[in-house]
Design a protein around this motif. Structure first.
Motif, short mmCIF file in Angstrom:
data_model
loop_
_atom_site.label_atom_id
_atom_site.label_comp_id
_atom_site.label_asym_id
_atom_site.label_seq_id
_atom_site.Cartn_x
_atom_site.Cartn_y
_atom_site.Cartn_z
N UNK A 173 -25.41 -6.92 -6.39
CA UNK A 173 -25.10 -8.18 -5.73
C UNK A 173 -23.76 -8.67 -6.25
N UNK A 174 -23.18 -9.61 -5.54
CA UNK A 174 -21.91 -10.19 -5.98
C UNK A 174 -22.18 -11.29 -6.97
N UNK A 175 -21.22 -11.59 -7.81
CA UNK A 175 -21.36 -12.65 -8.81
C UNK A 175 -20.23 -13.64 -8.63
N UNK A 176 -20.40 -14.77 -9.32
CA UNK A 176 -19.34 -15.77 -9.33
C UNK A 176 -19.21 -16.43 -7.97
N UNK A 177 -18.06 -17.05 -7.73
CA UNK A 177 -17.82 -17.78 -6.49
C UNK A 177 -16.90 -17.00 -5.56
N UNK A 178 -16.96 -15.70 -5.61
CA UNK A 178 -16.16 -14.89 -4.72
C UNK A 178 -14.79 -14.53 -5.26
N UNK A 179 -14.60 -14.61 -6.59
CA UNK A 179 -13.30 -14.27 -7.16
C UNK A 179 -13.08 -12.77 -7.01
N UNK A 180 -11.88 -12.41 -6.62
CA UNK A 180 -11.55 -10.99 -6.46
C UNK A 180 -11.11 -10.36 -7.77
N UNK A 181 -10.99 -11.17 -8.81
CA UNK A 181 -10.61 -10.63 -10.12
C UNK A 181 -11.29 -11.46 -11.21
N UNK A 182 -11.32 -10.88 -12.41
CA UNK A 182 -12.02 -11.51 -13.52
C UNK A 182 -11.08 -12.15 -14.54
N UNK A 183 -9.93 -11.53 -14.73
CA UNK A 183 -8.99 -12.07 -15.73
C UNK A 183 -7.59 -11.56 -15.41
N UNK A 184 -6.59 -12.41 -15.64
CA UNK A 184 -5.21 -11.98 -15.49
C UNK A 184 -4.86 -11.02 -16.62
N UNK A 185 -4.01 -10.04 -16.31
CA UNK A 185 -3.68 -9.07 -17.35
C UNK A 185 -2.17 -8.87 -17.52
N UNK A 186 -1.36 -9.23 -16.53
CA UNK A 186 0.07 -8.96 -16.69
C UNK A 186 0.85 -9.76 -15.66
N UNK A 187 2.02 -10.21 -16.05
CA UNK A 187 2.95 -10.83 -15.11
C UNK A 187 4.36 -10.37 -15.42
N UNK A 188 5.09 -10.10 -14.37
CA UNK A 188 6.51 -9.72 -14.47
C UNK A 188 7.31 -10.72 -13.65
N UNK A 189 8.33 -11.35 -14.26
CA UNK A 189 9.11 -12.33 -13.55
C UNK A 189 10.58 -12.23 -13.91
N UNK A 190 11.40 -12.69 -13.02
CA UNK A 190 12.83 -12.74 -13.23
C UNK A 190 13.58 -11.85 -12.24
N UNK A 191 14.70 -12.35 -11.71
CA UNK A 191 15.21 -13.71 -11.89
C UNK A 191 14.26 -14.72 -11.24
N UNK A 192 13.98 -15.78 -11.96
CA UNK A 192 13.07 -16.82 -11.47
C UNK A 192 13.26 -18.07 -12.33
N UNK A 193 13.66 -19.17 -11.67
CA UNK A 193 13.87 -20.44 -12.38
C UNK A 193 14.71 -20.23 -13.65
N UNK A 194 14.17 -20.52 -14.83
CA UNK A 194 14.96 -20.42 -16.05
C UNK A 194 15.14 -19.01 -16.56
N UNK A 195 14.43 -18.03 -16.00
CA UNK A 195 14.53 -16.64 -16.45
C UNK A 195 15.58 -15.92 -15.63
N UNK A 196 16.62 -15.50 -16.33
CA UNK A 196 17.72 -14.83 -15.62
C UNK A 196 17.44 -13.34 -15.45
N UNK A 197 16.80 -12.76 -16.43
CA UNK A 197 16.50 -11.33 -16.42
C UNK A 197 14.99 -11.12 -16.29
N UNK A 198 14.61 -9.88 -16.08
CA UNK A 198 13.20 -9.54 -15.92
C UNK A 198 12.51 -9.60 -17.29
N UNK A 199 11.34 -10.26 -17.31
CA UNK A 199 10.52 -10.33 -18.52
C UNK A 199 9.08 -9.95 -18.13
N UNK A 200 8.45 -9.14 -18.97
CA UNK A 200 7.06 -8.76 -18.76
C UNK A 200 6.20 -9.40 -19.85
N UNK A 201 5.05 -9.94 -19.45
CA UNK A 201 4.14 -10.59 -20.39
C UNK A 201 2.74 -10.01 -20.25
N UNK A 202 2.18 -9.63 -21.37
CA UNK A 202 0.81 -9.15 -21.42
C UNK A 202 -0.13 -10.35 -21.44
#
Length: 881
Positions: A75-104
């Motif tokens: 059966x399904x659990x939760x309220x229909x979330x397609x994921x359980x936890x964030x694991x990674x984000x890559x951003x830049x250029x974006x707002x104050x970030x001029x270069x690409x930055x990866x965050x675990x």
């Protein structure tokens, strides 16, 4: 934990209900836990004890454990979330970030520390854009999204790439969904505005219902399951990854071959649909045959030849129209002749009429004398009869003659109209048939010049019989009848021609569509043939690696089977726990109230909330009742201080996030929006309670002390920390990773590991200061918080030694107080204080914090013992009994 085992047995029954359709492997794993419940229950999530034990059991007995139930799906659990936890984000250029930055982001708690302007808000806005699809701050400022999100030094922005782990531990790309994720964010502005939810339109509100997990043994048992067992499993396909990397070169070719059948089916489906749309029941082959070609002519070529012939023209002549024109002219002429006869009969009256009119016209010139003899009208010598009266009376008698003349003039006009219409008809007739005055046939010459004479019955000349016995007018009528019949045949021909034109045009369009379709299909066939050739070459060159990958997949499949079963079982356990009677709260009001009271744990009892009523209508208010007067409901914004209003806003937002089972809660400097007085209560509620144990928390904060306190009170395995610093000229934030932790015991253990015994003692003393306060708060929660402490003077704080002595005395004196952590805690404090045997521990705690020259080295064993004792105290749960 008999009650926990009983509840788990109920869970097993629930798991095997027919409507659950639980997979067999999940039921097998659940049975494995049940068969080894005591050993499993003895473990905790600390240092992954439980996941290590479960993996060992599964490797030994998973495949041989009998599920003993019918096979079902999960059966399904939760309220229909397609994921359980964030694991990674890559951003830049974006707002104050001029270069690409990866965050675990894979830890349960992710901390971002930095001063204002160092990039924390830009990071949160990147998460907001990735989760919601827009950044609310930019919209509020009415700044174009592209402009607002762009880095001003690069002049552009790249959408952040956010990844998460789903319920099976698989990495997925997070798709933006404003409705689903908007309550995952908590920032300063929302703390202020959310408490005024009643001022928002009704359409922006969400149903105010929430539920919390209970605190019984079963919940404790479930809470000790680790989020994942991935680190204990061998599921990394090393050779598979190598093969995958190699296959990247032919990835497109592989996709083409995999989709070959679908591609052919798609082409055939398009052909069938196009042919059927062209004509119901027509096949594509029949359509191709109808279109034909220059080499094989078919229906289209036949139509082209037919339609290249000029189309016949209509005459547009109707014999009824000619007869009608003759008839109208005859009727007009007949009326004229009739009126002429009537006027002739009244010729004398017409003369008198003219005389009378002349007399009356002279009346104005000689009103008193006769206009003929100049005799007076009235007097001694007067006329016998008044000429003017006689003229008026005569005109009255001759009025019928006047009307007859008017009718005659109207008849003349009517004949002129009928004559002109007939003349125009003859002109149109002659033009249609090409008749001229020089035509060979008499009829055509008549049509071209029928003898028109104005104000005469000129058409009647045509009624005269000719040498053949038939008048020219009758011949014209007969000719019109022939032309009318010819028009009928021409109209039928034109109708058929229009149908042929439509058919030809449709076949033209079909020929173009068929040619384009044939070219696309040919190109697809060529591409697939080339792809197959390249794949065959690849397979031949990598035969050995492919064989090794197959063997590796077999090994990993067994591990993945355990992983999938565990993840699904854990999801179902938590889902079941959320439905247990007595573990659900009534609604969001109660949850928000509890959070508020936890934030304000150090307030007086009468100042804590007894009830909270959030608005459910557009004009509602936030109302509450205090424990000091629970019967009185007051407006929260009127009676609470600014600091308490902010705590209430934070409690409401957190209650909302908990209600929707948000997998992640993101704080953008929200902690700094709360005054220092309440931060400790917030930290304990968020990071040290079970309430948010299964929620990922991402915090940005410019309070170094708050970050330090989190690191000291939370297991190191649960958190990950980044530090942002201002740029050094490149206009890009400095992101500092892997910095030494601010957790005292982590630093102490690290100092021992590098042989720095003095370096381990100072964080040990700081840790003891922290733990002593923690123990004192715990005793207060257990109604044992009153202790006796010696003070050096008025206003002084108790020394650490005196505080520890007071805590030890309280633990010894509370003989009726029973708790699982009481004796281990008392043993550790006794050893630190040197009771009953004197030790160097307390001396080391004092000496290790001061600088001394030419001092003997600290004993490594004593330092290790001291650190171990601190770690023992820190590992105690210290919860309410």
């Amino acid at each position: 934990m008999a009650s926990a085992e009983h509840d788990y047995q109920l869970f097993i029954q629930w798991l095997h209900q027919p409507d659950r359709e639980t997979p067999e492997d999940v039921r097998r794993f659940a049975r494995l836990v049940l068969d080894n419940f005591e050993s499993v229950c003895a473990t905790t999530r600390h240092r992954s004890q439980r996941s290590v034990h479960l993996v060992d059991l599964a490797r030994q007995r998973f495949t041989t454990t009998d599920p003993d139930q019918p096979q079902m799906d999960a059966i399904a659990v939760g309220a229909g979330w397609s994921w359980q936890t964030l694991c990674h984000i890559s951003l830049g250029p974006f707002r104050g970030f001029r270069n690409v930055e990866d965050f675990d982001l894979s830890r349960r708690i992710v901390l971002f520390y930095g001063p204002n302007g160092s990039g924390k808000t830009s990071l949160c806005e990147a998460l907001e854009f990735a989760l919601l699809g827009a950044v609310d701050e930019g919209a509020q400022k009415r700044i174009d999204a592209t402009q607002y999100l762009s880095n001003i030094h690069e002049g552009r922005f790249v959408p952040p790439q956010l990844a998460a782990l789903d319920a099976q531990g698989q990495r997925v790309v997070v798709q933006a969904d404003a409705d689903a994720y908007r309550f995952c964010f908590i920032e300063k502005n929302r703390i202020d505005s959310f408490s005024r939810i009643a001022a928002k339109p009704t359409g922006q509100k969400t149903e105010l219902i929430a539920a919390l997990f209970g605190m019984d043994d079963f919940n404790e048992f479930v809470g000790q399951f680790n989020e994942s067992i991935d680190t204990q499993l061998s599921i990394q396909p090393v050779q598979g990854q190598e093969l995958t990397q190699r296959r990247q070169a032919i990835a497109h070719d592989t996709e083409l071959l995999v989709g070959e059948a679908a591609s052919i089916a798609a082409f055939e489906r398009v052909e069938r649909e196009y042919a059927d749309a062209f004509q119901t029941g027509l096949t594509y082959a029949q359509l191709q045959q109808a279109v034909g070609s220059a080499e094989v002519p078919s229906r289209l070529q036949t139509l082209i030849e037919i339609l290249n012939q000029p189309a016949p023209a209509l005459y547009g002549i109707r014999h009824q129209d000619l007869l009608a024109a003759f008839s109208v002219a005859d009727e007009a002429q007949k009326l004229v002749e009739e009126l002429v006869g009537k006027l002739a009969l009244q010729q004398d009256g017409a003369a008198y009429q003219n005389l009378y009119c002349a007399v009356l016209e002279l009346q104005a010139l000689s009103p008193d004398h006769c206009p003929a003899c100049d005799t007076t009208i009235v007097g001694e010598l007067h006329v016998h009869a008044n000429p003017f009266i006689k003229a008026e009376q005569g005109l009255v008698h001759l009025r019928e003659l006047t009307l007859l003349k008017q009718r005659y003039q109207a008849a003349i006009d009517q004949r002129r109209v009928a004559s002109d219409n007939l003349r125009r008809y003859f002109a149109n007739f002659s033009q249609r048939v090409g008749a001229t005055v020089n035509s060979e046939h008499e009829l055509l010459r008549y049509l071209a010049n029928p003898g028109f004479q104005p104000d005469t019955a000129w058409w009647k000349i045509g009624y005269n019989p000719t040498a053949g016995g038939v008048s020219l007018s009758q011949q014209a009528v007969n000719y019109a009848l022939q032309l009318e019949a010819a028009d009928t045949a021409i109209q039928q021909n034109l109708k058929q021609r229009a149908q042929l034109i439509t058919e030809r045009d449709r076949l033209f369009e079909a020929r173009i569509a068929l040619a384009e379709h044939a070219e696309r299909r040919k190109q697809a066939s060529v591409a697939i043939a080339k792809a197959r050739q390249r794949v065959d070459v690849f397979e031949a060159q990598n035969t050995a690696l492919i064989t090794a990958v197959v063997e590796e997949e077999t090994r990993i499949a067994a591990e993945v089977r355990i992983q999938v079963a565990y993840n699904k079982l854990l999801s179902l356990l938590r889902h079941y726990r959320s439905e247990l009677p007595g573990t659900l709260m009534a609604g969001l009001n109660d949850l928000a109230m509890e959070l508020y009271n936890e934030f304000n744990v150090r307030d007086a009892a009468e100042d804590k909330l007894a009830a909270l009523h959030l608005p459910v209508t557009g004009d509602g208010r936030i109302e509450l009742s205090f424990q000091g007067s629970p019967e009185a409901r007051v407006d929260a914004l009127q009676v609470l201080s600014e600091g308490h209003v902010r705590c209430l806003g934070l409690a409401i937002l957190l209650a909302k996030a908990s209600h929707i089972k948000a997998p992640t809660v993101i704080f953008d400097d929200a902690i700094n929006a709360i005054d220092h007085e309440h931060r400790q209560g917030i930290r304990e509620a968020l990071f040290q309670s079970e309430r948010f144990a299964n929620t990922q928390i991402i915090v940005t904060c410019h309070s170094n002390e708050f970050i330090k306190d989190i690191q000291n009170h939370i297991d190191r395995a649960q958190w990950l920390s980044y530090t942002f610093r201002h740029h050094t000229g490149d206009h890009h934030p400095r992101v500092l990773r892997d910095l030494p932790a601010q957790a005292y015991l982590i630093n102490a253990r690290a100092a021992i590991d590098r042989g720095d015994h003095r370096g381990a003692l100072q964080p040990c003393r700081q840790a003891l200061e922290m733990l002593a306060n923690k123990i004192w708060r715990w005793l207060g929660q257990c109604n044992q918080g009153v202790i006796s402490v010696k003070l050096a003077g008025i206003g002084d704080q108790p020394s650490l030694r005196n505080l520890c002595d007071g805590l030890r005395a309280r633990l010894n004196g509370a003989r009726t107080f029973e708790h699982v952590d009481k004796q281990p805690l008392l043993d550790a404090i006794n050893q630190i204080l040197g009771i009953p045997e004197q030790t160097l521990l307390w001396q080391y705690l004092n000496k290790g914090t001061h600088e001394e020259q030419d001092r003997e080295d600290f004993d490594e064993g004593v330092v290790e013992q001291l650190v171990a004792l601190m770690e023992t105290i820190n590992s105690l749960r210290l919860r309410n009994p």
